[in-house]
Design a protein around this motif. Structure first.
Motif, short mmCIF file in Angstrom:
data_model
loop_
_atom_site.label_atom_id
_atom_site.label_comp_id
_atom_site.label_asym_id
_atom_site.label_seq_id
_atom_site.Cartn_x
_atom_site.Cartn_y
_atom_site.Cartn_z
N ASP A 169 0.82 -1.21 0.00
CA ASP A 169 0.00 0.00 0.00
C ASP A 169 0.85 1.26 0.00
OD1 ASP A 169 -2.48 1.21 -0.08
OD2 ASP A 169 -2.76 1.20 2.08
N GLU A 170 0.53 2.16 -0.93
CA GLU A 170 1.17 3.47 -1.05
C GLU A 170 2.66 3.34 -1.34
OE1 GLU A 170 0.01 5.95 2.26
OE2 GLU A 170 -1.97 6.26 1.39
N ILE A 171 2.99 2.65 -2.41
CA ILE A 171 4.38 2.45 -2.81
C ILE A 171 5.07 3.78 -3.13
CG2 ILE A 171 3.69 2.07 -5.22
CD1 ILE A 171 6.62 0.34 -3.43
N ASP A 172 4.29 4.80 -3.50
CA ASP A 172 4.89 6.10 -3.82
C ASP A 172 5.37 6.84 -2.56
OD1 ASP A 172 2.21 6.24 -3.15
OD2 ASP A 172 1.80 8.00 -4.37
N LYS A 173 5.07 6.32 -1.37
CA LYS A 173 5.57 6.93 -0.13
C LYS A 173 6.96 6.40 0.24
CE LYS A 173 1.81 9.26 1.32
NZ LYS A 173 0.87 9.02 0.24
N SER A 174 7.46 5.45 -0.54
CA SER A 174 8.70 4.76 -0.17
C SER A 174 9.93 5.61 -0.42
CB SER A 174 8.82 3.46 -0.96
OG SER A 174 9.11 3.75 -2.33
N ASP A 175 11.05 5.15 0.13
CA ASP A 175 12.36 5.67 -0.23
C ASP A 175 12.58 5.47 -1.73
OD1 ASP A 175 15.41 4.58 -0.64
OD2 ASP A 175 15.34 6.27 0.75
N LEU A 176 13.39 6.32 -2.33
CA LEU A 176 13.59 6.28 -3.79
C LEU A 176 14.10 4.92 -4.27
CD1 LEU A 176 15.14 9.80 -4.45
CD2 LEU A 176 12.84 9.02 -5.03
N ASP A 177 14.86 4.21 -3.44
CA ASP A 177 15.48 2.96 -3.89
C ASP A 177 14.59 1.73 -3.72
OD1 ASP A 177 17.85 4.25 -4.60
OD2 ASP A 177 18.67 4.08 -2.57
N LEU A 178 13.51 1.83 -2.95
CA LEU A 178 12.74 0.64 -2.64
C LEU A 178 12.13 -0.04 -3.87
CD1 LEU A 178 11.67 -1.31 -0.52
CD2 LEU A 178 9.69 0.19 -0.22
N PRO A 179 11.49 0.69 -4.81
CA PRO A 179 10.96 0.00 -6.00
C PRO A 179 12.04 -0.78 -6.75
CG PRO A 179 10.04 2.20 -5.84
CD PRO A 179 11.12 2.12 -4.80
N SER A 180 13.25 -0.22 -6.85
CA SER A 180 14.34 -0.94 -7.52
C SER A 180 14.76 -2.17 -6.72
CB SER A 180 15.55 -0.01 -7.70
OG SER A 180 15.23 1.09 -8.53
N ASP A 181 14.73 -2.06 -5.38
CA ASP A 181 15.08 -3.21 -4.55
C ASP A 181 14.08 -4.36 -4.73
OD1 ASP A 181 17.18 -1.74 -3.56
OD2 ASP A 181 16.13 -1.11 -1.74
N LEU A 182 12.84 -4.01 -5.06
CA LEU A 182 11.81 -5.02 -5.25
C LEU A 182 11.98 -5.81 -6.55
CD1 LEU A 182 8.51 -3.22 -4.16
CD2 LEU A 182 9.33 -5.40 -3.27
N LEU A 183 12.67 -5.21 -7.53
CA LEU A 183 12.71 -5.78 -8.88
C LEU A 183 13.19 -7.23 -8.89
CD1 LEU A 183 14.05 -2.82 -11.07
CD2 LEU A 183 11.69 -3.62 -10.78
#
Length: 309
Positions: free
Chosen positions: A145-159
């Protein structure tokens, strides 16, 4: 629901009966899978994500129903309880995969001394993402929930985790026992983890929600099925109000007027949430509902634009 001036501001104690709360404010919270009215394109997006085994990224304003769709999917497909990971600026991929209480283990070692068992199991727990990636016959359902609230690197860490469906727990790769049973997130059941390696056998159904407050890399976006919640229409809101409040769509001109004003304000760029409309209609249709100027003042209070303090 009953509307009454329970509090009058005179400081005199009195016995009051508040009556029943709105259906969406009962506790423990009840799932809203029956009340949710998904747009046709959202149904197509969900099915695409299920078939392709890809996460579904849903973008839309707060209160537009982004996080409710996963409850409906999990119920219809019998995927079990929804796992939830609410993102903040401090969220990390490690905490989503597993939790390790190193200090608690050190404290236990000191208490037990050299003769102690030094068992690592009580100090480990799977996180929501880690639990979703445990091997199962049926996929689990996970809300990020609310992935846009994350640290800048988190979406890349999820990849890498989302692409491979596996991860390691370093504390177990060098542990003296090959198999350790670790407690799942949000429950009491434990699952065996062998040599610290977790590999999913059925990729989970993952819904990521975003309020559209930031952009994501193309590498992240191409791994998702993307859907943007549409602006509400008068007819869609009539159906939603009827489903949540169990009232006739033609409850009266006052409700219709409220819905039309809500749609016009959203179309005009104001930030309003669906639950604000439900709150307003709930008060407007309650027993002993406010009237005249009092009703206008209460509606202004409930339907206050979200960007205003």
């Amino acid at each position: 629901m009953t509307w009454a001036p329970f509090y009058v501001g005179d400081g005199i104690p009195r016995n009051v009966e508040l009556g029943d709360p709105p259906p969406w404010r009962t506790f423990p919270r009840k799932p809203l899978h029956r009340e949710f009215q998904p747009p046709a394109d959202l149904i197509r997006a969900v099915n695409a994500a299920l078939v392709l085994r890809r996460p579904l990224l849903i973008t839309g304003p707060p209160g537009s129903g982004k996080s409710t769709v996963i409850e409906q999917v999990a119920t219809e497909l019998q995927l079990g309880n929804v796992l939830r990971w609410h993102i903040t600026s401090h969220s990390t991929i490690t905490e989503a995969l597993y939790r390790y209480d190193a200090l608690g283990r050190i404290h236990a070692q000191r208490l037990e001394g050299a003769s102690g068992s030094d068992d690592i199991q009580p100090f480990l727990q799977m996180g929501p993402l880690g639990t979703a990636l445990l091997p199962t016959e049926q996929p689990r359902a996970l809300l990020i929930d609310e992935i846009d609230k994350s640290d800048l690197d988190l979406p890349s860490d999820l990849l890498d985790v989302l692409e491979r469906g596996e991860f390691e727990i370093p504390e177990l790769t060098r542990y003296r026992h090959d198999t350790v049973h670790i407690r799942e997130w949000g429950g009491t059941e434990s699952q065996p983890v062998i040599k610290g390696h977790v590999q999913c056998t059925a990729f989970p159904f993952i819904v990521l929600t975003s309020n559209g407050e930031r952009d994501f890399s193309s590498a992240f976006l191409r791994r998702c099925i993307r859907y943007t919640m549409p602006l509400p229409t008068v007819e869609s809101l009539r159906n939603i109000v009827a489903a949540h409040l169990h009232i006739d769509k033609a409850q009266g001109p006052s409700v219709d007027t409220l819905i039309e004003q809500f749609v016009a304000r959203v179309a005009g760029g104001e930030s309003l949430a669906l639950d604000q409309l439900l709150n307003a209609v709930s008060v407007l249709t309650a027993e002993g509902a406010p009237e005249g100027g009092d009703a206008d003042a209460v509606m202004d209070l409930i339907l206050r634009e979200l960007s205003r303090v």
